[in-house]
Enzyme design. Structure first.
Site, short mmCIF file in Angstrom:
data_model
loop_
_atom_site.label_atom_id
_atom_site.label_comp_id
_atom_site.label_asym_id
_atom_site.label_seq_id
_atom_site.Cartn_x
_atom_site.Cartn_y
_atom_site.Cartn_z
CE LYS A 98 22.43 39.21 6.99
NZ LYS A 98 21.64 39.28 8.35
C1 LIG Z 1 20.98 37.52 8.91
C2 LIG Z 1 19.46 36.84 8.31
C3 LIG Z 1 18.60 36.74 10.03
C4 LIG Z 1 19.25 36.81 10.48
O1 LIG Z 1 20.30 37.64 11.68
P1 LIG Z 1 20.72 37.27 13.12
O2 LIG Z 1 21.40 38.98 13.09
O3 LIG Z 1 22.37 36.20 12.34
O4 LIG Z 1 20.61 37.04 14.02
C5 LIG Z 1 17.17 36.67 9.19
N1 LIG Z 1 16.83 36.82 8.20
C6 LIG Z 1 17.55 36.46 7.80
C7 LIG Z 1 16.46 37.19 6.01
C8 LIG Z 1 18.62 37.00 7.09
O5 LIG Z 1 19.78 37.14 6.24
#
Ligand SMILES: *Cc1c(COP(=O)(O)O)cnc(C)c1O
Length: 385
Positions: free
Chosen positions: A183
């Site tokens: 992210k």
């Molecule tokens: C990465 C992601 C999540 C989950 O995030 P985590 O921190 O890994 O639990 C949820 N929704 C979307 C669209 C994502 O890309």
């Protein structure tokens, strides 16, 4: 051809960040503590949100949200099929029914128009997904949700730093961010729950740590209060100070990261504009700041004369890494077998699910790396003809 492999994503970790984590390790307090409190406050301020709670993941945030809203059997939750599976998994695990929405073919996002026909008397919650760093058109969705008396919570996993009509995502309503390593900013694993509803914030804060009325760390006690009592059964979803100190530093670099990502994305757009087989996503027309979490393209499989899997494998042979965000939820084994959605149920989602491909995009990439990716793409496409 490139001599070294270019991954599709790589976290930008500085030596100062490594040192900051080491300092926490040496400090004697490594779990939730002063650094987590600082990170919450800094993120809250960055988004101009009313409240923010740090968690061990965005998935944890979605779980706590469903618990806090009391969503369970008989309730329907609307979210796109073009999303990460975590949201839909949690809806099912809560005993509620996921209702999957189709998306715009070229932005990969839901809208009030795609959501409205799915609303029934059982709809309790809508979870739109801000995609790849762009934002959903929230205003019409807010109006729809409030007219129908339905909760609206934004999956902002891709949207740290994204703005809608000049305001950060997280400023209004409720939004859940992710700090997973791919992210826009990371703390290894982590998430942030932002809301302008103080009652919801308090509930999530309590539920994230055993249902105690306080955090693991009590500022006045310089540790955990020995008197802490369970107010309701809760979970264990707190963020550690080792992670939070990394998040704090990453947050201070977020705007620089986004600038760099935008520069690389513009280069991709220029270089790919002449490649007929490759279709980047479209830019929404409403005012926004794109955080460029991902650079997603669609392979025109007919023109290219190959499927997306071959395309990705050929790029890999040329030392270019790629990703898929996402394989539509309703096409995955469990959901294919349990939701009984026939093929063609979500035309835009399915069309994209078979053709999308995320190209390398991360802050430490060089502009020349973009040239390498596009050269490799052209080479792959030419090799078939
Ligand atoms: C990465 C992601 C999540 C989950 O995030 P985590 O921190 O890994 O639990 C949820 N929704 C979307 C669209 C994502 O890309």
């Amino acid at each position: 051809m490139r001599s070294s492999f270019l991954p599709f994503s790589k976290p930008a970790i500085s030596e100062q960040e490594i040192e900051a984590v080491a300092e926490v390790l040496r400090s004697g307090w490594i779990t939730t503590g002063p650094r987590t409190a600082e990170f919450e406050e800094a993120f809250r301020e960055y988004c101009d949100a009313k409240g923010a709670v740090a968690l061990c993941s965005a998935t944890a945030g979605m779980h706590l949200l469903l618990v806090a809203m009391g969503i369970g059997p008989g309730d329907e939750v609307i979210t796109p099929s073009m999303t990460w599976v975590s949201t839909v998994n949690l809806i099912v695990l809560a005993g509620a029914t996921p209702v999957l929405a189709d998306i715009d073919r070229d932005t990969l996002m839901v809208s009030a128009k795609t959501i409205e026909p799915l609303i029934t008397d059982h709809t309790r919650l809508i979870v739109p997904v801000h995609f790849a760093g762009a934002t959903v058109d929230m205003e019409p969705l807010r109006q729809l949700a409030s007219a129908k008396g339905i909760h609206l919570v934004e999956d902002a996993a891709h949207a740290a730093g994204t703005e809608y009509h000049g305001q950060k995502i997280g400023r209004r309503g409720t939004a859940i961010f992710s700090f997973h390593p791919i992210k826009n900013i990371t703390c290894g694993e982590g998430g942030m729950f932002c809301s302008d509803d103080p009652t919801l914030i308090e509930r999530v804060r309590r539920l994230k740590f055993h249902g105690l009325g306080m955090d693991a760390y009590d500022r006045t006690m310089q540790g955990r209060s020995p008197q802490a009592e369970v107010l309701e059964p809760g979970f264990k979803y707190n963020l550690t100070d080792m992670a939070a100190v990394l998040g704090l530093s990453q947050l201070s670099r977020l705007d620089k990261f986004i600038e760099k990502r935008a520069l690389l994305a513009r280069r991709y757009q220029e270089l790919l504009s002449g490649v007929d087989e490759i279709r980047p996503l479209a830019m929404p027309s409403y005012p926004m700041r794109h955080a460029w979490h991902l650079f997603v393209v669609r392979l025109d499989t007919k023109r290219a004369g190959m499927d997306r899997e071959t395309f990705m494998a050929e790029l890999k042979k040329r030392n270019i890494g790629t990703g898929i965000h996402f394989k539509a939820v309703h096409t995955q084994k469990y959901y294919h077998e349990t939701l009984h959605l026939h093929e063609g149920a979500m035309l835009n989602t399915e069309w994209n699910s078979d053709r999308i491909c995320s190209l390398p995009l991360f802050p430490d990439m060089k502009i020349e790396d973009v040239n390498d990716v596009v050269d490799a793409i052209k080479d792959v496409l030419a090799s078939i003809k």
